[in-house]
Write a protein that holds these residues in place. Structure first.
Motif, PDB file in Angstrom:
ATOM      1  N   UNK A  17     101.928  28.625  92.248  1.00  0.00           N
ATOM      2  CA  UNK A  17     101.128  29.590  91.470  1.00  0.00           C
ATOM      3  C   UNK A  17     101.449  29.480  89.987  1.00  0.00           C
ATOM      4  N   UNK A  18     102.735  29.346  89.647  1.00  0.00           N
ATOM      5  CA  UNK A  18     103.124  29.253  88.236  1.00  0.00           C
ATOM      6  C   UNK A  18     102.586  27.982  87.588  1.00  0.00           C
ATOM      7  N   UNK A  25      96.101  27.708  81.675  1.00  0.00           N
ATOM      8  CA  UNK A  25      96.310  28.027  80.260  1.00  0.00           C
ATOM      9  C   UNK A  25      96.126  26.788  79.393  1.00  0.00           C
ATOM     10  N   UNK A  26      96.636  25.646  79.824  1.00  0.00           N
ATOM     11  CA  UNK A  26      96.466  24.404  79.056  1.00  0.00           C
ATOM     12  C   UNK A  26      94.989  24.029  78.975  1.00  0.00           C
ATOM     13  N   UNK A  30      92.706  23.583  75.550  1.00  0.00           N
ATOM     14  CA  UNK A  30      91.885  22.403  75.293  1.00  0.00           C
ATOM     15  C   UNK A  30      90.429  22.808  75.057  1.00  0.00           C
ATOM     16  N   UNK A  31      89.908  23.762  75.830  1.00  0.00           N
ATOM     17  CA  UNK A  31      88.539  24.249  75.607  1.00  0.00           C
ATOM     18  C   UNK A  31      88.394  24.883  74.233  1.00  0.00           C
ATOM     19  N   UNK A  32      89.374  25.698  73.852  1.00  0.00           N
ATOM     20  CA  UNK A  32      89.333  26.335  72.530  1.00  0.00           C
ATOM     21  C   UNK A  32      89.342  25.278  71.428  1.00  0.00           C
ATOM     22  N   UNK A  33      90.150  24.241  71.608  1.00  0.00           N
ATOM     23  CA  UNK A  33      90.204  23.180  70.605  1.00  0.00           C
ATOM     24  C   UNK A  33      88.880  22.417  70.553  1.00  0.00           C
ATOM     25  N   UNK A  49      95.766  18.015  72.759  1.00  0.00           N
ATOM     26  CA  UNK A  49      95.674  18.988  73.846  1.00  0.00           C
ATOM     27  C   UNK A  49      95.038  18.378  75.083  1.00  0.00           C
ATOM     28  N   UNK A  50      93.970  17.593  74.896  1.00  0.00           N
ATOM     29  CA  UNK A  50      93.317  16.965  76.047  1.00  0.00           C
ATOM     30  C   UNK A  50      94.261  15.980  76.719  1.00  0.00           C
TER      31      UNK A  50
END
Length: 155
Positions: A17-18, A25-26, A30-33, A49-50
């Motif tokens: 799960x962690x 989160x990663x 990457x989507x935000x970037x 990030x990708x």
């Protein structure tokens, strides 16, 4: 069995799960970037990030295929079909990650990279949810003696 040994035996479900949460989160980063990728510095960040996300996801799936799934199959032969489906998902996600990495290397437009990340995210989330529904209870009882990073990736 000592309390420490018992804790180690139930940790695999929590560890999975962690790791899934860290990969989610990663992926969001990457989507935000990708969304901000119209400036030269943002484009360089997107590449980093990708690359980091793709590497982490690939290593996570390789560890599951090589160590975790065989251990589960040995103790639960009735899970052969769900494990096969999970491995097929890994192959499909690996193909999509490879296409993303090729476009990142080719300095594709951030919108193209964002579409790659959207597709990977949708399949990844479906895969993680199926994997968690299928395996978490079993992982809490699995006697697998291995390093977490070898089994679930370095994240």
């Amino acid at each position: 069995m000592s309390e420490r040994e018992k804790t180690r035996l139930v940790a695999w479900g929590r560890e999975m799960r962690e790791v899934h949460d860290r990969l989610r989160a990663a992926h969001r980063v990457a989507l935000d970037e990708a969304a901000a990728g119209r400036t030269p510095s943002a484009s360089r960040d997107l590449l980093l990030f990708c690359h980091g996300f793709c590497t982490a996801l690939d290593r996570h799936h390789r560890g599951e295929d090589a160590l975790l799934f065989p251990a589960v199959a040995a103790e639960h032969p009735d899970l052969a079909e769900p494990l096969r489906k999970l491995e097929q998902d890994h192959a499909m996600i690996g193909h999509l990650v490879g296409a993303l990495q090729a476009d990142v290397t080719a300095s594709a437009d951030p919108d193209v990279l964002g579409r790659h990340l959207d597709g990977i995210g949708a399949i990844m989330e479906s895969h993680f949810r199926f994997e968690e529904r299928t395996l978490l209870g079993i992982l809490d009882r699995l006697d697998l003696r291995a390093e977490v990073a070898d089994v679930l990736g370095p994240l």
